[in-house]
Design a protein around this motif. Structure first.
Motif, PDB file in Angstrom:
ATOM      1  N   LEU A  88       0.828  -1.205   0.000  1.00 56.17           N
ATOM      2  CA  LEU A  88       0.000   0.000   0.000  1.00 56.17           C
ATOM      3  C   LEU A  88       0.860   1.252   0.000  1.00 56.17           C
ATOM      4  CD1 LEU A  88      -2.816  -1.046   2.517  1.00 56.17           C
ATOM      5  CD2 LEU A  88      -2.792  -1.225   0.012  1.00 56.17           C
ATOM      6  N   VAL A  89       0.628   2.087  -0.988  1.00 52.92           N
ATOM      7  CA  VAL A  89       1.300   3.382  -1.116  1.00 52.92           C
ATOM      8  C   VAL A  89       0.222   4.440  -1.346  1.00 52.92           C
ATOM      9  CG1 VAL A  89       3.449   2.410  -1.988  1.00 52.92           C
ATOM     10  CG2 VAL A  89       1.632   3.013  -3.597  1.00 52.92           C
ATOM     11  N   SER A  90       0.629   5.704  -1.261  1.00 52.60           N
ATOM     12  CA  SER A  90      -0.352   6.789  -1.348  1.00 52.60           C
ATOM     13  C   SER A  90      -0.165   7.618  -2.605  1.00 52.60           C
ATOM     14  CB  SER A  90      -0.244   7.699  -0.120  1.00 52.60           C
ATOM     15  OG  SER A  90      -1.150   8.784  -0.207  1.00 52.60           O
ATOM     16  N   THR A  91      -1.295   8.046  -3.156  1.00 50.68           N
ATOM     17  CA  THR A  91      -1.275   9.005  -4.265  1.00 50.68           C
ATOM     18  C   THR A  91      -1.120  10.422  -3.710  1.00 50.68           C
ATOM     19  OG1 THR A  91      -3.671   9.295  -4.228  1.00 50.68           O
ATOM     20  CG2 THR A  91      -2.791   7.496  -5.574  1.00 50.68           C
ATOM     21  N   LYS A  92      -1.012  11.360  -4.593  1.00 49.35           N
ATOM     22  CA  LYS A  92      -0.842  12.766  -4.186  1.00 49.35           C
ATOM     23  C   LYS A  92      -2.023  13.261  -3.373  1.00 49.35           C
ATOM     24  CE  LYS A  92       0.176  17.337  -6.121  1.00 49.35           C
ATOM     25  NZ  LYS A  92       0.432  18.104  -7.382  1.00 49.35           N
TER      26      LYS A  92
END
Length: 519
Positions: A88-92
């Motif tokens: 899991l990573v985050s968008t802007k």
């Protein structure tokens, strides 16, 4: 009668020997410990599982389809994994999506969609230039298509994974992955179960399900972008704690996150959520914030009548540099932190393959992990020979080593079908292994312990007991053989004597009147 007596004596000897051997064997392996659900599966559970090892589909089923796509996760579920594993990573704009690489250029067509001006050089990435995921909104992310990381001939690699599905699938959000899992467990998996047993029972009994094994990826990197993965994760999970349309939340991702009681003959269901990270302090932060988070923000929900769901099992990931088993007094040491900092929330440990090589090193690591009541899930096996460690000829040997020889509780794999085949072998279930993978060809070095002398003595006693048992068995078999030989001789002699007597009586027959008249 004598035969029956001898047989009884032999049976008593063999049974006493096997029982004493069983006791010594069980105490040598490991004392009984409480097992954490989902991370360790007790051998006492008797259901339709063919294995008591946890199989985790690493990024889905990327040996067959591009990693971190809905199609890859779905295939892993069909192949029978216990967990699908998204990074899991985050968008802007703060939406969680699944991607292993922070640079979108590694596994997407971003360079074909956006101009070079959208790339950036970041100092904390060794001044590397890339299309960083935190610089793109979710709407922009959804315009991209995923490609195979290990495609044949890609970047000079000799991997043989197909690229036929490149540029087909999009990057999924956490919401889409959870919806896939919910649909699988609720609507699709029951189609594989047996029909209802009674007319009253309208639905099949669900005896298994799959879960989400989520990794919070590079959380400190995103903090520099003013994006806190822990807060974003809790925010996204909030919608699954609210009541569904039918007024129940029993089927959501947050149901049964705590370990259920496992008993003999009870069907085993893995918890639907496990969280992993390379940073133990981030897991600590998640644990601390979990109980304080307001999961029930729905105005139509009576929050005072609801308690927050229990925190999910958590796993610390470690690589070769962090899995030192020698020094336990350094605050930077893994085992020191496990004992003094993370003991309240940690349920498992995920070591790299190199942490468990060779076999004597693996045994030391396993003993330390089980001493702290932690499950061991190894990462990551891949089928290509350049991804197989130097100890092994191929992936099959590697899987056999970690699952059957080392006895790990679970494994991350990108070739799910092969891993499932290995763990279903009877000899793997019985942990029958040899010393093939020790660092030397001779007798392996035993793990350092204060009880080495005691172990030596117990082994000598065990060997002497076995020798004494063999003598008694041989003596009993010899006596029985002698008795059978004598009995056979007497029987044959008696039979011949009786035949001779019958023949003699026929020859010395008393003459009758007819015989006298004839003469």
């Amino acid at each position: 009668m004598m035969v029956l007596l001898l047989l009884t004596m032999m049976l008593q000897l063999s049974s006493s020997g096997s029982s004493s051997g069983g006791v010594s064997t069980s105490t040598t392996k490991m004392n009984p410990r409480r097992r954490h659900c989902g991370l360790k599966i007790s051998p006492l559970v008797r259901n339709n599982r063919l294995s008591h090892k946890v199989i985790i589909g690493h990024r889905g089923a990327p040996f067959h389809l591009p990693e971190h796509t809905i199609a890859s996760y779905r295939l892993a579920l069909e192949l029978g994994v216990d967990y699908i594993e998204p990074d899991l990573v985050s968008t802007k704009d703060g939406r969680l999506v699944a991607s292993h690489s922070l640079d979108l250029n590694d596994t997407t067509n971003v360079a074909d969609v956006f101009p070079i001006s959208r790339s950036d050089t970041k100092e904390r990435n060794n001044n590397r230039t890339g299309y960083w995921i935190s610089d793109f909104t979710l709407k922009e992310i959804k315009t991209l298509r995923v490609r195979q990381r290990y495609g044949y001939g890609k970047n000079g690699d000799t991997n043989f994974r197909t690229t036929l599905y490149d540029d087909v699938f999009t990057i999924p959000t956490l919401e889409e992955i959870i919806n896939l899992l919910y649909n699988w467990n609720t609507n699709l998996l029951p189609q594989y179960e047996s029909r209802p047993h009674t007319e009253i029972q309208q639905q099949p009994i669900i005896t298994r399900r799959a879960g989400l094994y989520a990794e919070l990826k590079d959380p400190k990197w995103f903090l520099d972008e003013n994006l806190n993965l822990v807060d974003l994760f809790l925010k996204e999970l909030t919608q699954y704690a609210n009541a569904n349309g039918n007024g129940s939340n029993d089927d959501t991702i947050l149901h049964d996150t705590q370990c259920p009681l496992i008993e003999v003959d009870e069907y085993y269901l893995v918890p639907q959520l496990v969280v992993q990270c390379f940073d133990g302090d981030v897991l600590q932060e998640l644990y601390d914030k979990w109980s304080k988070h307001n999961f029930f923000n729905d105005k139509n929900t009576t929050t005072e009548l609801l308690s927050p769901p229990p925190p999910p099992p958590m796993v610390i990931l470690v690589d070769k540099e962090e899995c030192d088993t020698k020094n336990n007094k350094d605050e930077r040491n893994l085992w020191f932190n496990i004992e003094h900092k993370w003991d309240t929330f940690l349920h498992g440990i995920g070591p790299s393959k190199s942490c468990l090589e060779p076999l004597e090193t693996a045994k030391i690591f396993q003993e330390k992990a089980h001493k702290h009541n932690l499950a061991v899930h190894v990462w990551t096996t891949r089928p290509e020979y350049n991804n197989v460690d130097e100890y092994f000829q191929n992936q099959i040997e590697e899987l056999e080593y970690f699952l059957c020889h080392v006895g790990a509780d679970g494994i991350f794999t990108e070739d799910v079908s092969t891993a499932k085949t290995i763990v279903q072998r009877p000899n793997c279930q019985l942990n029958q292994f040899n010393n093939k993978y020790t660092s030397t060809a001779e007798t392996p070095t035993s793990a350092p312990s204060d009880n080495n002398n005691n172990n030596d003595c117990s082994n000598k006693n065990k060997n002497s007991a076995l020798n004494e048992e063999s003598i008694y068995l041989a003596l009993a078999m010899g006596i029985m053989g002698l008795f059978i030989g004598v009995l056979s001789t007497v029987t044959i002699t008696t039979s011949r004597y009786c035949k001779s007597r019958r023949h003699t009586r026929r020859q010395l027959r008393i003459p009758t009147q007819d015989d006298i008249e004839m003469t």
